[in-house]
Design an enzyme around this catalytic site. Structure first.
Site, mmCIF file in Angstrom:
data_model
loop_
_atom_site.group_PDB
_atom_site.id
_atom_site.type_symbol
_atom_site.label_atom_id
_atom_site.label_comp_id
_atom_site.label_asym_id
_atom_site.label_seq_id
_atom_site.Cartn_x
_atom_site.Cartn_y
_atom_site.Cartn_z
ATOM 1 N N THR A 172 47.779 35.261 34.899
ATOM 2 C CA THR A 172 46.947 33.617 35.180
ATOM 3 C C THR A 172 48.636 32.711 34.290
ATOM 4 O OG1 THR A 172 44.735 33.748 36.241
ATOM 5 C CG2 THR A 172 45.514 31.902 35.869
ATOM 6 N N ARG A 199 43.111 37.595 43.942
ATOM 7 C CA ARG A 199 43.334 36.679 44.296
ATOM 8 C C ARG A 199 43.902 36.982 45.797
ATOM 9 N NH1 ARG A 199 46.790 36.291 39.358
ATOM 10 N NH2 ARG A 199 48.695 35.545 40.827
ATOM 11 N N HIS A 257 41.093 44.750 36.016
ATOM 12 C CA HIS A 257 41.870 45.819 35.586
ATOM 13 C C HIS A 257 41.574 47.052 35.656
ATOM 14 C CE1 HIS A 257 44.627 42.879 33.391
ATOM 15 N NE2 HIS A 257 43.779 42.123 32.612
ATOM 16 N N HIS A 295 40.809 34.202 28.007
ATOM 17 C CA HIS A 295 42.437 34.544 29.103
ATOM 18 C C HIS A 295 43.553 34.785 26.518
ATOM 19 C CE1 HIS A 295 46.646 34.974 30.820
ATOM 20 N NE2 HIS A 295 45.726 35.192 30.970
#
Ligand code: PXP
Length: 235
Positions: free
Chosen positions: A101, A45, A10, A188
């Site tokens: 994700t 990514r 982030h 997550h």
């Protein structure tokens, strides 16, 4: 004592918003380490929307704890990992259109060769999967060293009964991972409010947390955010 991996994607997202040089993810990694992080986690990514190859190269050269590289099991990424040698590769599913994700990786037998290739390069391989017993058995069969349980569903639930059910599922999954001799990781959607149910299980060896820590850092500073979470996971 459970380890805390700080996901700094982030920080890179804010930098990429202006395609500039700040904030610098390397600084975030350094502050996180000084504040008690045991690992720095980044997701390189395919679309390079946040973390860049340059970041991973520099992190590999500068961090003092461990580097956990989240990536899709593609030939391109496997070749990058074999060159950069993160301590751990966490295999994750990746879709271009997703915000983050979504859901765990659906393991298949043919991933065994990718896992072997990474392990032969001296890299620990973790797989990011749902708390699904059959998936965990397959993870063990195809040679995973660690399993990161996707806690996103748990994190998003609001109904108390549903939360309890999901926690039971997670606990059962964690026990199976342990019995199989793999390292048990969770990640997550974990935050300062929902982490305690997992901590209470006293089974997780590592947590990878990003969004809630970076969000809190906007107001409290990264050092304080990391220290607070580190205290929560070890109480
Ligand atoms: N673990 C894995 C495998 C992830 O893909 C992510 C998100 O990038 C995280 C942990 C961190 O999730 P969050 O940012 O919601 O804390």
């Amino acid at each position: 004592m459970a380890d805390l991996g700080i996901n700094i994607d982030h920080v890179a997202t804010i930098r990429q918003a202006r395609m500039g040089i700040e904030p610098e993810p390397l600084y975030a990694a350094s502050i996180a380490e000084q504040s008690g992080a045991d690992q720095i986690t980044v997701h390189l990514r395919e679309d390079r929307r946040h973390i860049q190859l340059r970041d991973v190269k520099l992190l590999r050269q500068t961090i003092q704890t461990k580097l956990n590289l989240e990536m899709a099991a593609t030939p391109e990424m496997i070749s990058i990992a074999k060159t950069l040698k993160p301590d751990t590769v966490t295999l994750v599913p990746e879709k271009r259109e997703e915000l983050t994700t979504e859901g765990g990786l659906l393991l298949t037998r043919d991933m065994e060769s990718s896992i072997k290739e990474l392990k032969d390069a001296g890299i620990e391989v973790s797989v990011f999967i749902e708390p699904d017993l059959e998936m965990i058995k397959l993870a063990d069969k195809i040679g995973a060293d660690a399993v990161e349980i996707h806690t996103g569903k748990y994190a998003n639930l609001t109904d108390a009964n549903e939360i309890e059910e999901e926690l039971k599922k997670i606990k059962k999954a964690a026990k199976l991972i342990k019995t199989a001799g793999m390292r048990i990781v969770a990640g997550h959607g974990l935050n300062y409010h929902n982490i305690h149910h997992l901590v209470k299980m006293e089974i997780f060896e590592e947590y990878n947390i990003g969004h809630s820590i970076i969000a809190r850092a906007v107001f409290s500073g990264l050092a304080e955010s990391v220290k607070l979470m580190k205290n929560l996971i070890n109480t």
